[in-house]
Design a protein around this motif. Sequence first.
Motif, mmCIF file in Angstrom:
data_model
loop_
_atom_site.group_PDB
_atom_site.id
_atom_site.type_symbol
_atom_site.label_atom_id
_atom_site.label_comp_id
_atom_site.label_asym_id
_atom_site.label_seq_id
_atom_site.Cartn_x
_atom_site.Cartn_y
_atom_site.Cartn_z
ATOM 1 N N THR A 1 17.494 -20.770 -50.597
ATOM 2 C CA THR A 1 16.844 -19.579 -50.727
ATOM 3 C C THR A 1 18.139 -18.595 -50.814
ATOM 4 O OG1 THR A 1 16.945 -19.462 -48.305
ATOM 5 C CG2 THR A 1 14.872 -20.280 -49.199
ATOM 6 N N THR A 2 17.794 -17.342 -50.866
ATOM 7 C CA THR A 2 18.659 -16.284 -50.909
ATOM 8 C C THR A 2 18.746 -15.495 -49.552
ATOM 9 O OG1 THR A 2 16.738 -14.749 -51.809
ATOM 10 C CG2 THR A 2 18.217 -15.923 -53.516
ATOM 11 N N GLN B 1 15.581 -13.934 -42.842
ATOM 12 C CA GLN B 1 15.996 -12.681 -43.022
ATOM 13 C C GLN B 1 16.095 -12.776 -44.517
ATOM 14 O OE1 GLN B 1 19.711 -11.325 -41.445
ATOM 15 N NE2 GLN B 1 19.128 -9.062 -41.379
ATOM 16 N N THR B 2 15.427 -11.616 -45.184
ATOM 17 C CA THR B 2 15.406 -11.474 -46.680
ATOM 18 C C THR B 2 16.128 -10.513 -47.023
ATOM 19 O OG1 THR B 2 13.369 -10.075 -46.315
ATOM 20 C CG2 THR B 2 12.971 -12.502 -46.879
ATOM 21 N N ILE C 1 8.870 -15.090 -39.669
ATOM 22 C CA ILE C 1 8.710 -16.509 -39.324
ATOM 23 C C ILE C 1 8.112 -17.187 -40.578
ATOM 24 C CG2 ILE C 1 7.584 -18.047 -37.684
ATOM 25 C CD1 ILE C 1 8.507 -15.992 -35.552
ATOM 26 N N TYR C 2 8.631 -18.182 -40.786
ATOM 27 C CA TYR C 2 8.069 -19.069 -41.907
ATOM 28 C C TYR C 2 7.448 -20.514 -41.548
ATOM 29 C CZ TYR C 2 9.149 -15.296 -45.418
ATOM 30 O OH TYR C 2 9.132 -14.130 -46.112
ATOM 31 N N LEU C 3 6.678 -21.055 -42.184
ATOM 32 C CA LEU C 3 6.266 -22.251 -42.208
ATOM 33 C C LEU C 3 6.371 -23.138 -43.390
ATOM 34 C CD1 LEU C 3 4.538 -24.457 -40.355
ATOM 35 C CD2 LEU C 3 2.316 -23.586 -41.510
ATOM 36 N N THR D 1 4.580 -14.248 -40.343
ATOM 37 C CA THR D 1 4.513 -12.814 -39.696
ATOM 38 C C THR D 1 4.694 -12.014 -40.673
ATOM 39 O OG1 THR D 1 7.173 -12.969 -38.932
ATOM 40 C CG2 THR D 1 5.140 -13.548 -37.508
ATOM 41 N N ASN D 2 4.590 -10.464 -40.654
ATOM 42 C CA ASN D 2 4.671 -9.722 -41.931
ATOM 43 C C ASN D 2 4.529 -8.182 -41.414
ATOM 44 O OD1 ASN D 2 5.237 -8.442 -44.141
ATOM 45 N ND2 ASN D 2 3.189 -9.028 -45.110
#
Length: 324
Positions: free
Chosen positions: A213-214, A234-235, A245-247, A259-260
């Motif tokens: 990922t970036t 962290q984008t 948080i990602y799955l 989460t968003n």
Amino acid sequence: MQIHNKKIMTNSNILKTIALLLLIIGGISCKKDSAPESTPDDENLAVLGYSNLRWDGGDNHYWSVYTINSDGSNDIKIIESDIGLKGQEWSPDGTKILVCGMETPTSQSFIYIMNADGSNLQKLSQLTDVVSTRWSPDGTKITFTKFFPEQNYRSEIWIMNADGSNQVSLTEGQGSSFFANGTKLIYTSDKTGNSEIYTCNVDGTNQQKLTTTTGIELNVDISPDGTKLIYTLQTSPTDINTWEIYLKNMDGSNGTKLTNNNYLDEQPRWSPDGTQIAFISSRGSAIQKPEVYIMNADGTNVKKVTNANGRSNSANTPTWKPNL
């Protein structure tokens, strides 16, 4: 990893800042190795542990370990100690807790072990600058992260026996934990320039990168059934409030954002039955310090658990007590 309010400009600065905050903060209280009297946990509620941070606004950070029911009740400091303790991890049989301890807010961090009631605190290892301990499923091994401050806070994944013997460095990275079958580790590393998720055998061989990922990936945790992983991404390298948080599936496919919002969300941990996720968040207001929250495994039904802000403190590194 702990929280700070400064802008972060590069990946290397991010990881260096993470390492500094993990290693230079500690805590001091008054009475050593005695557990306060507590009421029994409600047998129908899950129990979590968390690290309570009291910050004086300067260089002094004071850490202590609490347990709390998943509905926010029975919020108890489980040990009074002359040293600051954080990063609590229950053993698989629920009888012991690993913690990282610092004698002063600026001293080196060591691995300690104590009984689950907070008694009999003992130093387990003489290795310095260590954080993020995790037990193997059978309770015979411990993996952890060691930082090297003299080398720009480079980090390595280590493993040792549960009694502190046979300490071995495995690979560059941080935040390692065991697969459910105990044969592999999952961790994050910036060895290729960006912090990505990796796996390896428990002897450090067969290293495989799961993500590309970036963004910056940290705080990875495997579901109890071994099919899913959760992590922090962290984008934007210039805004800490983009931590989300990602799955994903264990093979790195099918990423889902759980989460968003415009506040920090990080440090996700699976519940023992895999139905819920504990994490910390500063949601609620722009000035709120992190609190522990729980949500369903699909990101729904978010509930606040702690009220550390009510003590002018913050809550970090949530963990779950094993279901026995």
